[in-house]
Scaffold this motif. Structure first.
Motif, PDB file in Angstrom:
ATOM      1  N   GLN A 295       0.822  -1.205   0.000  1.00 44.51           N
ATOM      2  CA  GLN A 295       0.000   0.000   0.000  1.00 44.51           C
ATOM      3  C   GLN A 295       0.859   1.260   0.000  1.00 44.51           C
ATOM      4  OE1 GLN A 295      -3.585   0.031  -0.078  1.00 44.51           O
ATOM      5  NE2 GLN A 295      -3.080   2.131  -0.656  1.00 44.51           N
TER       6      GLN A 295
ATOM      7  N   LYS B 153      -1.585  -5.486 -11.155  1.00 43.93           N
ATOM      8  CA  LYS B 153      -1.654  -5.971  -9.778  1.00 43.93           C
ATOM      9  C   LYS B 153      -1.841  -7.473  -9.867  1.00 43.93           C
ATOM     10  CE  LYS B 153      -5.351  -5.267  -7.190  1.00 43.93           C
ATOM     11  NZ  LYS B 153      -6.342  -4.673  -6.241  1.00 43.93           N
TER      12      LYS B 153
ATOM     13  N   TYR C 232       2.025 -10.181  -3.236  1.00 44.49           N
ATOM     14  CA  TYR C 232       1.742  -9.331  -4.388  1.00 44.49           C
ATOM     15  C   TYR C 232       2.971  -9.161  -5.268  1.00 44.49           C
ATOM     16  CZ  TYR C 232      -2.793  -7.420  -2.811  1.00 44.49           C
ATOM     17  OH  TYR C 232      -4.106  -7.251  -2.453  1.00 44.49           O
TER      18      TYR C 232
ATOM     19  N   ILE D 137      -7.628  -4.378 -10.917  1.00 41.46           N
ATOM     20  CA  ILE D 137      -8.065  -5.577 -10.208  1.00 41.46           C
ATOM     21  C   ILE D 137      -6.909  -6.565 -10.146  1.00 41.46           C
ATOM     22  CG2 ILE D 137     -10.453  -5.259 -10.970  1.00 41.46           C
ATOM     23  CD1 ILE D 137      -9.973  -7.624 -12.925  1.00 41.46           C
TER      24      ILE D 137
ATOM     25  N   GLU E 209      -6.679 -14.781  -3.053  1.00 42.65           N
ATOM     26  CA  GLU E 209      -7.225 -13.501  -2.591  1.00 42.65           C
ATOM     27  C   GLU E 209      -7.418 -13.485  -1.078  1.00 42.65           C
ATOM     28  OE1 GLU E 209     -10.728 -12.980  -5.004  1.00 42.65           O
ATOM     29  OE2 GLU E 209      -9.632 -11.677  -6.400  1.00 42.65           O
TER      30      GLU E 209
ATOM     31  N   ALA F 184      -3.730  -8.944   1.649  1.00 47.14           N
ATOM     32  CA  ALA F 184      -4.383  -7.785   2.246  1.00 47.14           C
ATOM     33  C   ALA F 184      -4.999  -6.930   1.139  1.00 47.14           C
ATOM     34  CB  ALA F 184      -3.372  -6.979   3.047  1.00 47.14           C
ATOM     35  N   PRO F 185      -6.156  -6.323   1.380  1.00 47.71           N
ATOM     36  CA  PRO F 185      -6.765  -5.454   0.363  1.00 47.71           C
ATOM     37  C   PRO F 185      -5.796  -4.341  -0.038  1.00 47.71           C
ATOM     38  CG  PRO F 185      -8.305  -5.885   2.129  1.00 47.71           C
ATOM     39  CD  PRO F 185      -6.973  -6.414   2.587  1.00 47.71           C
ATOM     40  N   LEU F 186      -5.831  -3.982  -1.306  1.00 47.19           N
ATOM     41  CA  LEU F 186      -4.923  -2.963  -1.835  1.00 47.19           C
ATOM     42  C   LEU F 186      -5.715  -2.017  -2.712  1.00 47.19           C
ATOM     43  CD1 LEU F 186      -1.985  -1.956  -2.170  1.00 47.19           C
ATOM     44  CD2 LEU F 186      -1.745  -3.553  -4.076  1.00 47.19           C
ATOM     45  N   ASP F 187      -5.679  -0.715  -2.398  1.00 50.62           N
ATOM     46  CA  ASP F 187      -6.405   0.277  -3.193  1.00 50.62           C
ATOM     47  C   ASP F 187      -5.908   0.300  -4.619  1.00 50.62           C
ATOM     48  OD1 ASP F 187      -7.738   0.924  -0.897  1.00 50.62           O
ATOM     49  OD2 ASP F 187      -6.497   2.669  -0.448  1.00 50.62           O
TER      50      ASP F 187
END
Length: 313
Positions: A18, A35, A45, A291, A306, A310-313
């Motif tokens: 991030q 990504k 990632y 995405i 997934e 961790a979520p990534l903007d």
């Protein structure tokens, strides 16, 4: 005989994807063009930044390793990344921008015969903005018009790459005798090599330095990829690498390009990669980097992959 047409991409280690994204897109104005995940370890990632489509020669790539420690700098490592900007006025623009944003940087100086501005990202990765002075760039490079940085000062692509080794002559032989780079200058402790005459987008500065090898961590450079056109050329280079006595991985299908990897005598890891098919193989230009894209052989594991990211903007 085939030739190397410049840099393809360069790959680094980041501790936090991030923070990495914020710096390279919001500070440097590059586009995140892919990504995805490390194909050999899909728990991490793999992010790519570059121009509009992530053209070969513009790509900075990062493996996220949350357990990465501090880099202990030393020899036998790729030590600095050059990035081309349009003009001397661009260096003044970037110096002012870095001051405003709190980016660690030096004064405007010279490097490898060009006006230069040294700086570091938030993890200590060392980079140099280099004045391209209106010179030609590869025709495949295309600007990302939505960059936060105004057009006349945007980063164009990769320039001179610095490699520091204990034994300069060993890397010199690999670059000259095996890969066909031209030696354009040489002293006891430093030399410059070019794969394309007079052009920094295929230039490598080699410095000789004694001491312990670098201990990699966040902000360290994992490998340099150099550029070939297609798989036929890659097969040729696979044979050349093996004939030279280096161990080649053989051709590896990375979906977005084909590659092979080898280490030269100082331990520097090189990748040789094809231009295509490129990052639009599974995405429109407009959707690049938005995405999580997975190569086909990992698609059936999407839910598992997934869940671990961790979520990534």
């Amino acid at each position: 005989m085939y030739t190397i047409s410049g840099h393809h991409h360069i790959s680094m280690i980041t501790k936090n994807a991030q923070i990495n994204h914020q710096f390279y897109q919001r500070v440097l104005g590059l586009r995140r063009v892919k990504k995805t995940v490390n194909q050999d370890d899909p728990s991490m990632y793999h992010l790519f930044y570059g121009d509009l489509t992530g053209s070969a020669g513009t790509e900075l790539s990062f493996f996220e390793m949350p357990i990465a420690g501090r880099t202990t700098r030393g020899t036998n490592a790729i030590t600095q990344i050059g990035l081309l900007v349009p003009s001397f006025e661009s260096l003044i623009f970037w110096k002012t921008r870095f001051e405003l944003l709190g980016v660690k940087h030096g004064e405007i100086t010279t490097y490898a015969g060009r006006d230069a501005l040294h700086f570091e990202d938030s993890e200590g990765l060392r980079m140099i903005l280099l004045n391209n002075n209106g010179e030609e760039v590869p025709e495949n490079w295309s600007a990302w018009e939505d960059s936060i940085v105004e057009q006349k000062h945007r980063i164009l692509g990769m320039g001179t790459i610095e490699i520091t080794v204990r034994y300069l002559h060993r890397l010199a032989k690999t670059l000259k005798d095996m890969l066909g780079y031209a030696e354009v200058s040489r002293s006891d402790k430093e030399a410059i090599y070019q794969s394309v005459a007079g052009q920094s987008f295929g230039e490598i500065v080699v410095k000789q330095k004694e001491g312990p090898s670098e201990k990699p961590g966040k902000g360290s450079i994992h490998h340099l990829a150099i550029r070939v056109k297609n798989e036929d050329e890659l097969r040729y280079w696979d044979e050349v690498v093996k004939e030279r006595g280096f161990e080649s991985t053989g051709i590896v299908d990375r979906f977005y390009f084909q590659s092979l990897y080898f280490r030269e005598s100082n331990g520097i890891l090189f990748e040789i990669a094809t231009d295509g098919p490129g990052f639009t193989a599974d995405s429109t230009v407009e959707a690049l980097g938005k995405i999580l894209d997975l190569p086909p052989f990992l698609e059936e594991r999407r839910a598992e992959i997934e869940a671990k990211l961790a979520p990534l903007d």
